[in-house]
Design a protein around this motif. Structure first.
Motif, mmCIF file in Angstrom:
data_model
loop_
_atom_site.group_PDB
_atom_site.id
_atom_site.type_symbol
_atom_site.label_atom_id
_atom_site.label_comp_id
_atom_site.label_asym_id
_atom_site.label_seq_id
_atom_site.Cartn_x
_atom_site.Cartn_y
_atom_site.Cartn_z
ATOM 1 N N HIS A 414 -27.843 -25.711 -14.116
ATOM 2 C CA HIS A 414 -28.387 -24.422 -13.672
ATOM 3 C C HIS A 414 -29.471 -23.945 -14.638
ATOM 4 C CE1 HIS A 414 -25.529 -24.037 -10.529
ATOM 5 N NE2 HIS A 414 -24.546 -23.441 -11.180
ATOM 6 N N TYR A 418 -33.361 -23.218 -13.785
ATOM 7 C CA TYR A 418 -33.870 -21.853 -13.969
ATOM 8 C C TYR A 418 -35.128 -21.860 -14.849
ATOM 9 C CZ TYR A 418 -33.991 -17.165 -16.051
ATOM 10 O OH TYR A 418 -34.387 -15.943 -16.517
ATOM 11 N N LYS A 421 -38.152 -23.446 -13.228
ATOM 12 C CA LYS A 421 -38.728 -22.546 -12.221
ATOM 13 C C LYS A 421 -39.523 -21.439 -12.913
ATOM 14 C CE LYS A 421 -38.592 -20.756 -7.864
ATOM 15 N NZ LYS A 421 -39.247 -19.541 -8.114
ATOM 16 N N LYS A 422 -38.990 -20.982 -14.039
ATOM 17 C CA LYS A 422 -39.620 -19.848 -14.703
ATOM 18 C C LYS A 422 -40.877 -20.254 -15.480
ATOM 19 C CE LYS A 422 -38.264 -16.184 -17.925
ATOM 20 N NZ LYS A 422 -37.113 -15.571 -18.593
ATOM 21 N N VAL A 447 -31.042 -20.892 -9.783
ATOM 22 C CA VAL A 447 -31.886 -19.845 -10.348
ATOM 23 C C VAL A 447 -31.187 -18.492 -10.249
ATOM 24 C CG1 VAL A 447 -34.077 -18.612 -10.093
ATOM 25 C CG2 VAL A 447 -34.029 -21.086 -9.879
ATOM 26 N N SER A 448 -30.609 -18.229 -9.080
ATOM 27 C CA SER A 448 -29.981 -16.906 -8.932
ATOM 28 C C SER A 448 -28.723 -16.803 -9.781
ATOM 29 C CB SER A 448 -29.713 -16.583 -7.466
ATOM 30 O OG SER A 448 -28.653 -17.354 -6.991
ATOM 31 N N LYS A 451 -29.903 -16.008 -13.334
ATOM 32 C CA LYS A 451 -30.432 -14.636 -13.370
ATOM 33 C C LYS A 451 -29.283 -13.644 -13.407
ATOM 34 C CE LYS A 451 -34.908 -14.550 -11.074
ATOM 35 N NZ LYS A 451 -35.540 -14.412 -9.786
#
Ligand code: ADP
Ligand code: MG
Length: 472
Positions: A414, A418, A421-422, A447-448, A451
């Motif tokens: 994860h 993440y 993606k960032k 990603v979620s 976050k």
């Protein structure tokens, strides 16, 4: 140390409320919390003898795994135990020998404890490790601890009707709203209450991500029919985060069939999503229309009063002393996400124990610095992201790309997703390929997840910031 003692006492209080004083007095009172290693998310406990250690290890570890993350506001990966015997120190990891003489002396105690643990297990078997089983009903999420306000009233009423079996015309019940506003909580409430009312009926709760993964597995293993058959006997189907079925044509097809059959047989279906059916992306029109047949209930933003009520309820659950004014201060500062607000409360609670300050407005003002969110996309090589996460987690690249599902490996995946993606311009497909060919929706899910965890868990957030500082 006072701080460690405090934390241990808090643990005993929470545990006492759940399994009773007898367990605490017989097994846990003689234990102490010796060390917190935040960096490695590790706790060390002293136990008086090997017997107590074995007993705790075999019967009560679930309490440790569940309560300490709650108390400290962070995930704990390792619980170490050290036997501090009167005659000296022995490592708790040494081989146990159940038949050795030292146990004979305690056999009476052992027998009575066994009975006691059996009873407490029976009492707790439904709530055992609820968080670890992502797709099991979480017995903590009940209507009793769901606060009703104008923002969720319709969804709540629909949920109540479904749980009581009154709601054939609310089929499907479609609950939608932004993240962190109580959809998952409500789905579990329905499942738990329905289970009480119709104990013989079969319930499945599933996140759509798992639904997709299981379907793909069934295709690979030529077991599609048995995948579908599993749903044949279901009386109540709860599918969380249905938006992830977007673009999954084959899975949608199967879901459509399951849906139709259940609907025809008047079996109840409940779905949650982050948007209303008509705004779902990548869904076949006929499925969208079907999803809109029943009751569509949105969950909006909670009012200030509801947020305060939720905070006070959560504080009570966690045995945290929280006054109205401080609750109001926190509620005013967290406008759009209940999970985030709950994270702030957990953070405050952890900080009060570490600093021995009571929770007050001033304390809240000082501690609740808004989470820093970096929006700018810098150009960072994906390899740097991989290296930073692997270094932090102690895992290998093979672990990351493997099919292993240990919590450490899953979390590291994860994190990689993440960060890619960032900080990179990679496409979702490329990002997925970095962690062993994960799909587009799995990537978005990762990603979620991160976050949410950053918002809910300040220590995890600072861990992520440390990793981000390794990127250059
Ligand atoms: P979602 O699924 O919509 O993203 P969750 O159901 O996971 O949100 O809720 C996030 C957190 O907020 C959970 O800990 C949940 O218990 C809490 N929460 C949300 N709404 C309520 C409510 N009305 N009463 C009590 N707790 C709530
Ligand atoms: Mg949810």
């Amino acid at each position: 140390m006072v701080v460690l003692e405090n934390i241990w006492e808090r643990f005993l209080t929470l545990v006492r409320g759940e399994v009773g004083s007898q367990v605490v007095d017989s097994w846990l009172k003689s234990v102490s919390l010796a060390e917190i290693n935040e960096k490695e998310s590790k706790l060390l406990f002293y136990v008086p003898n090997q017997f107590v250690y074995s007993w705790i290890k075999n019967n009560y570890m679930y309490l440790f795994k569940e309560k300490f993350p709650q108390i400290l506001g962070t995930q704990i990966f390792t619980f170490d135990f050290k036997v501090i015997a009167q005659t000296g120190t022995v490592s708790a990891n040494e081989k146990e020998d159940e038949s050795s003489a030292k146990y004979e002396a305690t056999s009476l105690l052992y027998r009575s404890a066994k009975l006691q643990a059996k009873n407490s297990w029976q009492k707790n078997k439904n709530s055992e490790n609820p968080k670890q089983k992502k797709d099991a009903l979480n017995s903590k999420y009940l209507f009793e601890n769901f606060v009703v306000g104008p923002h969720n009233y319709l969804a709540y009423s629909g949920a109540q009707a479904v749980a009581k079996g009154f709601a054939k015309r609310y089929n499907p019940l479609f609950i939608y709203g932004k993240t962190g506003l109580g959809k998952t909580h409500l789905l579990h409430c329905i499942g738990n209450e329905y289970k009480k009312n119709f104990s013989l009926n079969k319930i499945i709760y599933k996140n759509s991500i798992t639904f997709i993964e299981e379907f793909i597995e069934s295709v690979k293993g030529n077991k599609v029919q048995s995948f579908i058959d599993k749903y044949r006997k279901v009386d109540l189907l709860l599918i969380d985060d249905v938006q992830f079925l977007g673009q999954k044509e084959q899975t949608q097809e199967v879901f459509f069939n399951i849906f139709n059959r259940m609907y025809d047989e008047k079996k109840q279906i409940v779905l949650s999503s982050d948007v209303a059916p008509t705004n779902l992306h990548g869904f076949q029109e006929r499925l969208i229309s079907r999803l809109s047949w029943g009751l569509m209930a949105d969950i909006g933003l909670p009012t200030l009063e509801t947020k305060v009520a939720i905070l006070l309820k959560k504080a009570e659950e966690l045995s945290i002393e929280l006054d109205q004014d401080t609750a109001l201060y926190i509620a005013k500062n967290f406008t759009s996400n209940i999970r985030e607000m709950e994270g702030a409360l957990t953070k405050l609670s952890a900080m009060t124990m570490l600093t021995l300050n009571p929770i007050s407005i001033d304390f809240a003002k000082k501690e609740l610095v808004p989470t820093r969110l970096v929006e700018t996309k810098q150009l960072i090589a994906p390899e740097a992201v991989l290296a930073a996460v692997l270094k932090n987690s102690g895992l290998s690249l093979d672990d990351l790309k493997s099919k292993k599902r240990h919590s450490e490996v899953v979390l590291a995946r994860h994190m990689v997703v993440y960060l890619l993606k960032k900080y990179t311009k990679s496409s979702l497909r490329t990002i997925g390929s970095f962690v062993g060919g994960r799909t587009h929706s799995t990537v978005l899910y990762s990603v979620s997840k991160i976050k949410d965890q950053c918002l809910a868990d300040p220590l995890f957030n600072s861990k992520m910031q440390n990793i981000e500082s390794l990127l250059s």
